[in-house]
Design a protein around this motif. Structure first.
Motif, PDB file in Angstrom:
ATOM      1  N   LEU A  76       0.365   8.877  10.806  1.00  0.00           N
ATOM      2  CA  LEU A  76       1.134   7.697  10.081  1.00  0.00           C
ATOM      3  C   LEU A  76       2.496   8.053   9.901  1.00  0.00           C
ATOM      4  O   LEU A  76       2.804   9.397   9.669  1.00  0.00           O
ATOM      5  CB  LEU A  76       0.314   7.521   8.730  1.00  0.00           C
ATOM      6  CG  LEU A  76       1.200   6.674   7.648  1.00  0.00           C
ATOM      7  CD1 LEU A  76       0.835   5.109   8.180  1.00  0.00           C
ATOM      8  CD2 LEU A  76       0.590   6.780   6.485  1.00  0.00           C
ATOM      9  N   LEU A 109      -8.053   7.195   1.530  1.00  0.00           N
ATOM     10  CA  LEU A 109      -9.002   6.826   2.221  1.00  0.00           C
ATOM     11  C   LEU A 109      -9.563   7.640   3.531  1.00  0.00           C
ATOM     12  O   LEU A 109     -10.713   7.992   3.839  1.00  0.00           O
ATOM     13  CB  LEU A 109      -8.459   5.328   2.939  1.00  0.00           C
ATOM     14  CG  LEU A 109      -8.533   4.221   1.804  1.00  0.00           C
ATOM     15  CD1 LEU A 109      -7.869   3.035   2.751  1.00  0.00           C
ATOM     16  CD2 LEU A 109      -9.861   3.816   1.580  1.00  0.00           C
ATOM     17  N   VAL A 110      -8.486   8.299   3.988  1.00  0.00           N
ATOM     18  CA  VAL A 110      -8.762   9.383   5.149  1.00  0.00           C
ATOM     19  C   VAL A 110      -9.611  10.511   4.399  1.00  0.00           C
ATOM     20  O   VAL A 110     -10.320  10.946   5.266  1.00  0.00           O
ATOM     21  CB  VAL A 110      -7.289   9.923   5.577  1.00  0.00           C
ATOM     22  CG1 VAL A 110      -7.604  11.042   6.428  1.00  0.00           C
ATOM     23  CG2 VAL A 110      -6.570   8.704   6.507  1.00  0.00           C
ATOM     24  N   GLU A 143      -3.561  14.494   6.597  1.00  0.00           N
ATOM     25  CA  GLU A 143      -2.936  13.919   7.714  1.00  0.00           C
ATOM     26  C   GLU A 143      -2.640  15.054   8.782  1.00  0.00           C
ATOM     27  O   GLU A 143      -2.791  14.673   9.961  1.00  0.00           O
ATOM     28  CB  GLU A 143      -1.526  13.696   7.344  1.00  0.00           C
ATOM     29  CG  GLU A 143      -1.218  12.451   6.396  1.00  0.00           C
ATOM     30  CD  GLU A 143       0.386  12.037   5.979  1.00  0.00           C
ATOM     31  OE1 GLU A 143       0.843  11.923   6.908  1.00  0.00           O
ATOM     32  OE2 GLU A 143       0.425  11.662   4.999  1.00  0.00           O
ATOM     33  N   ALA A 170       0.832  -1.235  -0.096  1.00  0.00           N
ATOM     34  CA  ALA A 170      -0.001   0.020  -0.175  1.00  0.00           C
ATOM     35  C   ALA A 170       0.892   1.092   0.085  1.00  0.00           C
ATOM     36  O   ALA A 170       2.129   1.366   0.718  1.00  0.00           O
ATOM     37  CB  ALA A 170      -0.959   0.096   1.285  1.00  0.00           C
ATOM     38  N   THR A 171       0.562   2.447  -0.732  1.00  0.00           N
ATOM     39  CA  THR A 171       1.086   3.415  -0.552  1.00  0.00           C
ATOM     40  C   THR A 171       0.610   4.678   0.370  1.00  0.00           C
ATOM     41  O   THR A 171      -0.587   4.358   0.732  1.00  0.00           O
ATOM     42  CB  THR A 171       1.039   4.099  -2.107  1.00  0.00           C
ATOM     43  OG1 THR A 171      -0.241   4.466  -2.177  1.00  0.00           O
ATOM     44  CG2 THR A 171       1.628   3.117  -3.030  1.00  0.00           C
ATOM     45  N   ARG A 172       1.271   5.561   0.457  1.00  0.00           N
ATOM     46  CA  ARG A 172       1.012   6.665   1.301  1.00  0.00           C
ATOM     47  C   ARG A 172      -0.351   7.354   0.878  1.00  0.00           C
ATOM     48  O   ARG A 172      -1.204   7.884   1.551  1.00  0.00           O
ATOM     49  CB  ARG A 172       2.027   7.629   1.607  1.00  0.00           C
ATOM     50  CG  ARG A 172       1.838   8.596   2.712  1.00  0.00           C
ATOM     51  CD  ARG A 172       3.008   9.574   2.998  1.00  0.00           C
ATOM     52  NE  ARG A 172       2.965  10.055   4.410  1.00  0.00           N
ATOM     53  CZ  ARG A 172       3.767   9.968   5.243  1.00  0.00           C
ATOM     54  NH1 ARG A 172       4.534   8.831   5.049  1.00  0.00           N
ATOM     55  NH2 ARG A 172       3.544  10.486   6.581  1.00  0.00           N
ATOM     56  N   GLU A 173      -0.214   7.377  -0.475  1.00  0.00           N
ATOM     57  CA  GLU A 173      -1.412   8.311  -1.213  1.00  0.00           C
ATOM     58  C   GLU A 173      -2.488   7.389  -1.073  1.00  0.00           C
ATOM     59  O   GLU A 173      -3.566   7.980  -1.053  1.00  0.00           O
ATOM     60  CB  GLU A 173      -0.960   8.382  -2.522  1.00  0.00           C
ATOM     61  CG  GLU A 173       0.067   9.462  -3.102  1.00  0.00           C
ATOM     62  CD  GLU A 173       1.681   8.850  -2.563  1.00  0.00           C
ATOM     63  OE1 GLU A 173       1.682   7.530  -2.631  1.00  0.00           O
ATOM     64  OE2 GLU A 173       2.251   9.703  -2.178  1.00  0.00           O
ATOM     65  N   GLN A 174      -2.454   6.087  -1.171  1.00  0.00           N
ATOM     66  CA  GLN A 174      -3.830   5.224  -1.122  1.00  0.00           C
ATOM     67  C   GLN A 174      -4.303   5.654   0.496  1.00  0.00           C
ATOM     68  O   GLN A 174      -5.699   5.623   0.368  1.00  0.00           O
ATOM     69  CB  GLN A 174      -3.519   3.748  -1.026  1.00  0.00           C
ATOM     70  CG  GLN A 174      -3.236   3.512  -2.696  1.00  0.00           C
ATOM     71  CD  GLN A 174      -2.652   2.011  -2.817  1.00  0.00           C
ATOM     72  OE1 GLN A 174      -1.769   1.573  -1.925  1.00  0.00           O
ATOM     73  NE2 GLN A 174      -3.387   1.046  -3.663  1.00  0.00           N
ATOM     74  N   TRP A 175      -3.409   5.667   1.213  1.00  0.00           N
ATOM     75  CA  TRP A 175      -3.875   5.784   2.844  1.00  0.00           C
ATOM     76  C   TRP A 175      -4.617   7.241   2.875  1.00  0.00           C
ATOM     77  O   TRP A 175      -5.580   7.263   3.562  1.00  0.00           O
ATOM     78  CB  TRP A 175      -2.958   5.594   3.944  1.00  0.00           C
ATOM     79  CG  TRP A 175      -3.123   5.849   5.001  1.00  0.00           C
ATOM     80  CD1 TRP A 175      -3.656   4.778   5.986  1.00  0.00           C
ATOM     81  CD2 TRP A 175      -3.035   7.022   5.765  1.00  0.00           C
ATOM     82  NE1 TRP A 175      -3.934   5.546   7.134  1.00  0.00           N
ATOM     83  CE2 TRP A 175      -3.303   6.721   7.135  1.00  0.00           C
ATOM     84  CE3 TRP A 175      -2.655   8.403   5.577  1.00  0.00           C
ATOM     85  CZ2 TRP A 175      -3.452   7.928   8.220  1.00  0.00           C
ATOM     86  CZ3 TRP A 175      -2.766   9.315   6.548  1.00  0.00           C
ATOM     87  CH2 TRP A 175      -3.255   9.010   7.930  1.00  0.00           C
ATOM     88  N   GLN A 176      -3.986   8.194   2.400  1.00  0.00           N
ATOM     89  CA  GLN A 176      -4.405   9.631   2.408  1.00  0.00           C
ATOM     90  C   GLN A 176      -5.888   9.725   1.724  1.00  0.00           C
ATOM     91  O   GLN A 176      -6.842  10.325   2.203  1.00  0.00           O
ATOM     92  CB  GLN A 176      -3.634  10.512   1.596  1.00  0.00           C
ATOM     93  CG  GLN A 176      -2.182  10.921   2.479  1.00  0.00           C
ATOM     94  CD  GLN A 176      -1.465  11.663   1.542  1.00  0.00           C
ATOM     95  OE1 GLN A 176      -1.327  11.861   0.503  1.00  0.00           O
ATOM     96  NE2 GLN A 176      -0.189  12.040   2.369  1.00  0.00           N
ATOM     97  N   THR A 231       5.982   6.398   8.135  1.00  0.00           N
ATOM     98  CA  THR A 231       6.872   5.510   7.371  1.00  0.00           C
ATOM     99  C   THR A 231       8.074   5.640   7.288  1.00  0.00           C
ATOM    100  O   THR A 231       8.683   6.376   8.007  1.00  0.00           O
ATOM    101  CB  THR A 231       6.037   5.606   5.906  1.00  0.00           C
ATOM    102  OG1 THR A 231       6.324   6.669   5.304  1.00  0.00           O
ATOM    103  CG2 THR A 231       4.589   5.317   5.759  1.00  0.00           C
TER     104      THR A 231
END
Length: 623
Positions: free
Chosen positions: A60, A26-27, A44, A18-24, A62
């Protein structure tokens, strides 16, 4: 037993990283549902928690957040520990504190501690503790070649050091076996009392130790006066660095080499219940001091900082003191994981007076359990590699360095204390933190949250008055303690506490949450909630209020029931003599109509609890 294939855990390979952009993204979706529009890094930021010193805990971390490599344990910059083995061989030094003014009783406590797990002693000598001439009696039966002694004698460090050194000679302790700290700290004494101790005598004492007893350290760089005056972690670190630099200058001017001067210093820091900040503080302190020692000309082996961590007095509470056991356990964990060489856990009843045998036992066993049962010392630098801890250490180090440089530009630690720069800056920091305490954004369990008005506090002998006259001493509970003291005085004078009537509307499902909140809030100020009967309406509110013996009331229910019943119930309460009617909940769009309906004030999460409770006690005439 399952044997993994040579290529590793094959099932995991089927899932792409998973990438940071994917997490962002979702947020972002979650924030939109909550009515907040933020994208990318802003998403974030919306979830970050602000800390002091301009720092923040992000949601988050990383590998890309990790600062440059922290090096190796036992090597500069010593972020990962001052020793290659960390505390894995012997654990940290369990240093028990004693300040009983009676040498005989102090000796009983000292021997009990050493026989049951303590490995060294920290003695307050002179004002606020053991008399200097009582030191031999207090240390009767103590093997001074085995148990290190750390003295804390303020301006009287010379007399205390002489007494301890004479004791070493009388008991024929080999010079190379004498260990500990003689406690000279002229700048710390200035911060505590407003009067500086003898700098020349401190330098001569260091010269004497370096030449005759190399295992003894003459000076301590005590950061506790700044922590206990309300300093942030970066301010505490910056003040300690400026003090250490001042001592290096004085010691080298007296004839010591830079490396000998570094070997004469021990640094003392506070450990708080914020475990990650405590870990980062100790790691950052070693990194910064290593840099200072390097620039001063010390070789790699002499750049390590010896650290003594003490559980914070600021976080200790006088009410519900049993919770202090939890606070000190977390603080001790942070100190140990952070790499402190010696750790002092203050007894849970320290704020009430002289601790008893049970409290001292719990204090020393806190370290023992973490070492022997939780095995914290079996891993070298257990916090190493945590992206959060590494990033926090780096950010804290930069903030502390900036404050250190500001002190140096002001002329050094002595000049910054004399000019009031340090006092003013620490006072501003404490005012900001006091605001969070007053609004309970920083809750204090047992004091501002979940207070217990009927508790019986342990009875303790009064402790000797500690030196004062310099920087103030603050505690997190001080504002609430003042309110509770007013309530206690009222109880003693009248036989009853001030009361508030909880006027709950509708069924339990509608009012329980806000009734619990209101009861908790008012009890934090020593105001007893009366919630009888369980629910009232416009017809029964007046009679129930009169029976409660209260002079104020608080409406508690759901927003729909407020719209239906609040006006009628508030009117009935006012007619029954309620001097002030509160409503539990944020005013929002209802404010004007509810104020017209007889509601005087709103209480809600995030409101200034201290201001509300102070105004209520004033209204009720509680002196």
């Amino acid at each position: 037993m399952t044997v993994l294939p040579d290529e590793g855990f094959s099932l995991a390979a089927e899932f792409p990283d998973a990438t940071r952009e994917q997490w962002q993204r979702l947020v972002e979706g979650v924030l939109r549902k909550a009515g907040k529009d933020a994208t990318g890094t802003a998403a974030e930021d919306a979830l970050a928690t602000a800390l002091q010193d301009g720092l923040a805990t992000r949601p988050l971390y990383t590998a890309e957040d990790a600062p440059p490599a922290a090096g190796y344990p036992g090597l500069p910059p010593f972020i990962r520990g001052a020793r290659p083995e960390g505390t894995a061989l012997t654990g940290w030094d369990i240093r028990q504190h004693h300040a009983h003014p009676d040498p005989r009783r102090a000796n009983e406590a000292v021997l009990a501690d050493l026989e049951n797990g303590a490995t060294s002693l920290w003695l307050t000598v002179g004002e606020g503790g053991l008399p200097v001439d009582g030191l031999p009696a207090a240390l009767d039966g103590v093997y001074l070649d085995l148990a290190a002694i750390a003295l804390d004698a303020g301006a009287g460090f010379q007399a205390a050091a002489d007494a301890l050194l004479r004791l070493h000679d009388e008991r024929q302790v080999p010079a190379e076996a004498a260990t500990g700290t003689l406690g000279a700290d002229p700048l710390g004494t200035l911060a505590r009392t407003g009067t500086a101790a003898d700098h020349t005598a401190a330098a001569q004492l260091a010269l004497r130790c370096a030449r005759q007893r190399p295992g003894l350290r003459a000076l301590v760089v005590d950061a506790l006066p700044y922590h206990e005056a309300g300093a942030s972690a970066a301010q505490e670190l910056g003040c300690s660095l400026a003090t250490g630099v001042a001592y290096l200058r004085e010691l080298t001017a007296a004839g010591l080499s830079v490396e000998e001067a570094c070997g004469q210093l021990e640094f003392r820091y506070a450990a708080t219940a914020d475990q990650f900040l405590t870990i980062a503080t100790l790691r950052a302190a070693r990194r910064l001091w290593s840099r200072i020692a390097e620039v001063s000309g010390a070789g790699p082996a002499h750049r390590a900082q010896r650290q003594h961590a003490v559980t914070s007095r600021v976080m200790m509470t006088r009410r519900d003191p049993w919770v202090n056991m939890l606070r000190t356990t977390v603080a001790c964990l942070g100190a140990g994981v952070g790499g402190a060489d010696a750790v002092t856990v203050l007894p849970f009843d320290e704020a009430l007076g002289l601790p008893d045998a049970f409290a001292r036992r719990i204090a020393r066993n806190t370290s023992a359990i973490l070492l022997e049962e939780s095995h914290l010392a079996r891993v070298i630098d257990p916090a190493g590699g945590s992206w959060y801890v590494e990033r926090l250490t780096d950010e804290l180090a930069h903030a502390a360095w900036a404050w250190f440089q500001e002190i140096e530009r002001a002329g050094g630690q002595r000049a910054a204390l004399d000019s009031g720069l340090i006092g003013e800056r620490l006072a501003a920091t404490w005012r900001e933190r006091s605001g969070r305490l007053a609004t309970r954004r920083e809750p204090i369990t047992g004091v501002s949250e979940f207070p217990h008005l009927g508790e019986q506090l342990p009875d303790r002998e009064p402790a000797p008055a500690r030196p004062s006259g310099g920087l103030p001493r603050v505690r997190r509970d001080e504002a609430y303690e003042a309110l509770r003291a007013r309530s206690d005085a009222h109880l003693a004078a009248s036989g009853a506490r001030p009361k508030v009537f909880i006027a709950a509307l509708g069924p339990a499902a509608a009012h329980t949450a806000r009734a619990t909140f209101a009861a908790n809030l008012f009890q934090a100020g020593g105001i007893e909630p009366v919630h009888r009967p369980a629910t009232v309406d416009a017809d029964s509110a007046a009679e129930a209020f009169a029976a409660s013996g209260a002079a104020i009331a608080c409406l508690c229910s759901s927003d729909p029931l407020y719209a239906e019943q609040a006006e009628a119930v508030a009117t009935a309460l006012k007619a029954a003599g309620a001097r002030r009617v509160f409503l539990a909940g944020r005013p929002g769009e209802r404010k004007e109509s509810q104020l017209r309906a007889g509601v005087d004030e709103f209480v809600f999460a995030g409101g200034d609890a201290v201001a509300v409770l102070t105004s209520v006690l004033d209204l009720l005439g509680v002196a």
